[in-house]
Design a protein around this motif. Structure first.
Motif, PDB file in Angstrom:
ATOM      1  N   ILE A   1       0.856  -1.175   0.000  1.00 21.88           N
ATOM      2  CA  ILE A   1       0.000   0.000   0.000  1.00 21.88           C
ATOM      3  C   ILE A   1       0.896   1.229   0.000  1.00 21.88           C
ATOM      4  CG2 ILE A   1      -1.854   1.247   1.158  1.00 21.88           C
ATOM      5  CD1 ILE A   1      -2.622  -1.355   2.521  1.00 21.88           C
ATOM      6  N   ALA A   2       0.932   1.911  -1.123  1.00 16.29           N
ATOM      7  CA  ALA A   2       1.761   3.109  -1.270  1.00 16.29           C
ATOM      8  C   ALA A   2       0.865   4.335  -1.270  1.00 16.29           C
ATOM      9  CB  ALA A   2       2.577   3.047  -2.557  1.00 16.29           C
ATOM     10  N   SER A   3       1.159   5.299  -0.417  1.00 19.21           N
ATOM     11  CA  SER A   3       0.386   6.536  -0.331  1.00 19.21           C
ATOM     12  C   SER A   3       1.217   7.696  -0.858  1.00 19.21           C
ATOM     13  CB  SER A   3      -0.028   6.803   1.115  1.00 19.21           C
ATOM     14  OG  SER A   3      -0.854   5.774   1.599  1.00 19.21           O
ATOM     15  N   TYR A   4       0.549   8.586  -1.583  1.00 19.01           N
ATOM     16  CA  TYR A   4       1.225   9.716  -2.215  1.00 19.01           C
ATOM     17  C   TYR A   4       0.520  11.019  -1.855  1.00 19.01           C
ATOM     18  CZ  TYR A   4       3.035   5.957  -5.196  1.00 19.01           C
ATOM     19  OH  TYR A   4       3.605   4.796  -5.659  1.00 19.01           O
ATOM     20  N   GLU A   5       1.297  12.077  -1.749  1.00 18.89           N
ATOM     21  CA  GLU A   5       0.773  13.427  -1.597  1.00 18.89           C
ATOM     22  C   GLU A   5       1.459  14.320  -2.618  1.00 18.89           C
ATOM     23  OE1 GLU A   5       0.803  15.111   2.286  1.00 18.89           O
ATOM     24  OE2 GLU A   5       0.008  13.306   3.247  1.00 18.89           O
ATOM     25  N   VAL A   6       0.666  14.960  -3.450  1.00 17.11           N
ATOM     26  CA  VAL A   6       1.172  15.833  -4.518  1.00 17.11           C
ATOM     27  C   VAL A   6       2.231  15.099  -5.350  1.00 17.11           C
ATOM     28  CG1 VAL A   6       1.822  18.205  -5.058  1.00 17.11           C
ATOM     29  CG2 VAL A   6       0.865  17.686  -2.829  1.00 17.11           C
ATOM     30  N   GLY A   7       1.986  13.832  -5.632  1.00 21.19           N
ATOM     31  CA  GLY A   7       2.872  13.052  -6.476  1.00 21.19           C
ATOM     32  C   GLY A   7       4.063  12.427  -5.789  1.00 21.19           C
ATOM     33  N   ALA A   8       4.344  12.793  -4.542  1.00 25.20           N
ATOM     34  CA  ALA A   8       5.490  12.245  -3.816  1.00 25.20           C
ATOM     35  C   ALA A   8       5.042  11.145  -2.864  1.00 25.20           C
ATOM     36  CB  ALA A   8       6.200  13.344  -3.040  1.00 25.20           C
ATOM     37  N   LYS A   9       5.763  10.038  -2.841  1.00 21.95           N
ATOM     38  CA  LYS A   9       5.409   8.939  -1.956  1.00 21.95           C
ATOM     39  C   LYS A   9       5.686   9.320  -0.506  1.00 21.95           C
ATOM     40  CE  LYS A   9       6.512   4.729  -3.202  1.00 21.95           C
ATOM     41  NZ  LYS A   9       7.320   3.503  -3.424  1.00 21.95           N
TER      42      LYS A   9
ATOM     43  N   THR B   1      -0.862  -2.880  -4.691  1.00 19.61           N
ATOM     44  CA  THR B   1      -0.455  -4.011  -5.529  1.00 19.61           C
ATOM     45  C   THR B   1      -0.392  -5.250  -4.652  1.00 19.61           C
ATOM     46  OG1 THR B   1       1.902  -3.549  -5.169  1.00 19.61           O
ATOM     47  CG2 THR B   1       0.873  -2.569  -7.123  1.00 19.61           C
ATOM     48  N   SER B   2      -0.532  -6.421  -5.261  1.00 18.18           N
ATOM     49  CA  SER B   2      -0.511  -7.655  -4.484  1.00 18.18           C
ATOM     50  C   SER B   2       0.057  -8.795  -5.318  1.00 18.18           C
ATOM     51  CB  SER B   2      -1.925  -8.018  -4.006  1.00 18.18           C
ATOM     52  OG  SER B   2      -2.760  -8.323  -5.103  1.00 18.18           O
ATOM     53  N   LYS B   3       0.486  -9.810  -4.605  1.00 14.84           N
ATOM     54  CA  LYS B   3       0.965 -11.032  -5.249  1.00 14.84           C
ATOM     55  C   LYS B   3       0.492 -12.199  -4.390  1.00 14.84           C
ATOM     56  CE  LYS B   3       5.201 -11.115  -6.762  1.00 14.84           C
ATOM     57  NZ  LYS B   3       6.691 -11.181  -6.774  1.00 14.84           N
ATOM     58  N   CYS B   4      -0.256 -13.132  -4.986  1.00 24.31           N
ATOM     59  CA  CYS B   4      -0.797 -14.272  -4.254  1.00 24.31           C
ATOM     60  C   CYS B   4      -0.228 -15.581  -4.803  1.00 24.31           C
ATOM     61  CB  CYS B   4      -2.315 -14.291  -4.337  1.00 24.31           C
ATOM     62  SG  CYS B   4      -3.105 -12.895  -3.503  1.00 24.31           S
ATOM     63  N   CYS B   5      -0.168 -16.597  -3.945  1.00 27.95           N
ATOM     64  CA  CYS B   5       0.418 -17.877  -4.341  1.00 27.95           C
ATOM     65  C   CYS B   5      -0.211 -18.987  -3.510  1.00 27.95           C
ATOM     66  CB  CYS B   5       1.935 -17.849  -4.191  1.00 27.95           C
ATOM     67  SG  CYS B   5       2.499 -17.309  -2.556  1.00 27.95           S
ATOM     68  N   THR B   6       0.022 -20.221  -3.908  1.00 24.88           N
ATOM     69  CA  THR B   6      -0.681 -21.351  -3.306  1.00 24.88           C
ATOM     70  C   THR B   6       0.263 -22.457  -2.825  1.00 24.88           C
ATOM     71  OG1 THR B   6      -1.005 -22.292  -5.519  1.00 24.88           O
ATOM     72  CG2 THR B   6      -2.798 -20.952  -4.627  1.00 24.88           C
ATOM     73  N   ALA B   7       1.368 -22.062  -2.216  1.00 27.23           N
ATOM     74  CA  ALA B   7       2.283 -23.025  -1.598  1.00 27.23           C
ATOM     75  C   ALA B   7       2.638 -22.524  -0.205  1.00 27.23           C
ATOM     76  CB  ALA B   7       3.549 -23.197  -2.446  1.00 27.23           C
ATOM     77  N   ASP B   8       3.009 -23.420   0.691  1.00 24.30           N
ATOM     78  CA  ASP B   8       3.343 -23.024   2.047  1.00 24.30           C
ATOM     79  C   ASP B   8       4.458 -21.972   2.067  1.00 24.30           C
ATOM     80  OD1 ASP B   8       1.485 -24.600   3.337  1.00 24.30           O
ATOM     81  OD2 ASP B   8       2.842 -26.304   3.595  1.00 24.30           O
ATOM     82  N   LEU B   9       4.201 -20.899   2.816  1.00 25.06           N
ATOM     83  CA  LEU B   9       5.190 -19.833   3.043  1.00 25.06           C
ATOM     84  C   LEU B   9       5.736 -19.248   1.744  1.00 25.06           C
ATOM     85  CD1 LEU B   9       7.129 -21.495   6.011  1.00 25.06           C
ATOM     86  CD2 LEU B   9       5.169 -19.948   6.125  1.00 25.06           C
TER      87      LEU B   9
ATOM     88  N   GLU C   1       6.224  -2.824  -7.217  1.00 30.60           N
ATOM     89  CA  GLU C   1       6.066  -1.371  -7.128  1.00 30.60           C
ATOM     90  C   GLU C   1       4.899  -0.952  -8.029  1.00 30.60           C
ATOM     91  OE1 GLU C   1       7.215   2.538  -5.909  1.00 30.60           O
ATOM     92  OE2 GLU C   1       8.128   0.632  -5.295  1.00 30.60           O
ATOM     93  N   PRO C   2       4.039  -0.021  -7.583  1.00 37.81           N
ATOM     94  CA  PRO C   2       2.956   0.451  -8.451  1.00 37.81           C
ATOM     95  C   PRO C   2       3.503   1.062  -9.732  1.00 37.81           C
ATOM     96  CG  PRO C   2       2.603   1.149  -6.183  1.00 37.81           C
ATOM     97  CD  PRO C   2       3.978   0.570  -6.237  1.00 37.81           C
ATOM     98  N   ASN C   3       2.771   0.863 -10.821  1.00 38.32           N
ATOM     99  CA  ASN C   3       3.176   1.429 -12.105  1.00 38.32           C
ATOM    100  C   ASN C   3       3.051   2.946 -12.096  1.00 38.32           C
ATOM    101  OD1 ASN C   3       3.664  -1.099 -13.275  1.00 38.32           O
ATOM    102  ND2 ASN C   3       1.506  -1.341 -13.823  1.00 38.32           N
ATOM    103  N   ASN C   4       3.806   3.594 -12.975  1.00 45.29           N
ATOM    104  CA  ASN C   4       3.645   5.024 -13.170  1.00 45.29           C
ATOM    105  C   ASN C   4       2.482   5.233 -14.125  1.00 45.29           C
ATOM    106  OD1 ASN C   4       5.859   5.838 -11.568  1.00 45.29           O
ATOM    107  ND2 ASN C   4       7.269   5.362 -13.235  1.00 45.29           N
ATOM    108  N   PRO C   5       1.316   5.663 -13.617  1.00 41.07           N
ATOM    109  CA  PRO C   5       0.132   5.742 -14.471  1.00 41.07           C
ATOM    110  C   PRO C   5       0.148   6.964 -15.379  1.00 41.07           C
ATOM    111  CG  PRO C   5      -0.400   6.532 -12.289  1.00 41.07           C
ATOM    112  CD  PRO C   5       1.033   6.059 -12.235  1.00 41.07           C
ATOM    113  N   ILE C   6      -0.601   6.872 -16.452  1.00 43.55           N
ATOM    114  CA  ILE C   6      -0.766   8.003 -17.362  1.00 43.55           C
ATOM    115  C   ILE C   6      -2.261   8.288 -17.482  1.00 43.55           C
ATOM    116  CG2 ILE C   6       1.345   7.537 -18.659  1.00 43.55           C
ATOM    117  CD1 ILE C   6      -0.373   6.220 -20.806  1.00 43.55           C
TER     118      ILE C   6
END
Length: 206
Positions: free
Chosen positions: A49-57, A87-95, A103-108
């Motif tokens: 979870i990335a938070s930004y203010e005026v474009g700066a993280k 952003t997230s990444k999920c998987c189905t194996a132990d640990l 990292e979130p993409n630079n959106p346009i």
């Protein structure tokens, strides 16, 4: 007979077991404790979870846990001056949730437009970015005062879709809609995502 029991045991055992996942909230490298998921349908996940203010993280938080498949999502909530990207990444194996979420993409800008608030006036135009395909309106309470916030959001972050059943952050009112400048209407829904909380808190306290 004993051979049949052994074969059935081998076949059925994987269906009865649940995953073990790392559970923590903190830095990119946190692992915390090992947790057994409550049921077979859960996956291991790492979320960012990335938070930004005026474009700066201004914040970059990482969480690892067991989650339902519907919680393996990503998107943004954009109120103009403040924005949160998940952003997230999920998987189905132990640990298996040891790797960091991307990292979130630079959106346009994507051509969609929604109303945005400046103080008590909510008639400014906000150009939506990336996969922000909804307009959002929210009323949040802070310090005994209600604050109206309007902007753009990805469909996955809206409370009127399945991903919106992620744990509510706090009492408030929020609604999403589709169509340019559709967020001029009054707000009637009463659910706000946990993932929106850092964004809203930053906006209120600024």
């Amino acid at each position: 007979m004993h051979l049949l029991i052994l074969i059935f045991g081998i076949v059925l055992l994987p269906k009865a077991t649940t995953l073990k996942c790392y559970e923590c909230v903190g830095s990119e490298s946190c692992t915390g404790t090992e947790k057994e998921c409550p049921s077979k349908g859960f996956q291991c996940a790492v979320m960012r979870i990335a938070s930004y203010e005026v474009g700066a993280k201004v914040a970059d938080r990482h969480m690892r846990s067991c989650v339902g498949a519907e919680q393996c999502t990503e998107g943004t909530v954009n109120f103009g001056i403040t924005k949160t990207a998940i952003t997230s990444k999920c998987c189905t194996a132990d640990l298996c949730n040891i790797q960091p979420a991307p990292e979130p993409n630079n959106p346009i800008p994507n051509g969609r437009k929604c109303y945005n608030c400046n103080g008590k006036t909510c008639t400014e135009t906000l150009n939506c970015e990336g996969d922000e395909d909804h307009c959002i309106s929210a009323i949040v309470s802070a310090g005994g005062e209600n604050k109206i916030m309007k902007g753009c959001a990805s469909s996955q972050m809206c409370p009127n879709v399945s991903a919106g059943d992620i744990i509510p952050a706090f009492e408030g009112q929020v609604i999403c809609c589709q169509g340019n400048f559709c967020n001029s209407a009054s707000i009637t829904r009463t659910r706000l995502l946990l993932l929106v909380a850092p964004l809203v808190s930053a906006a209120i306290l600024s």
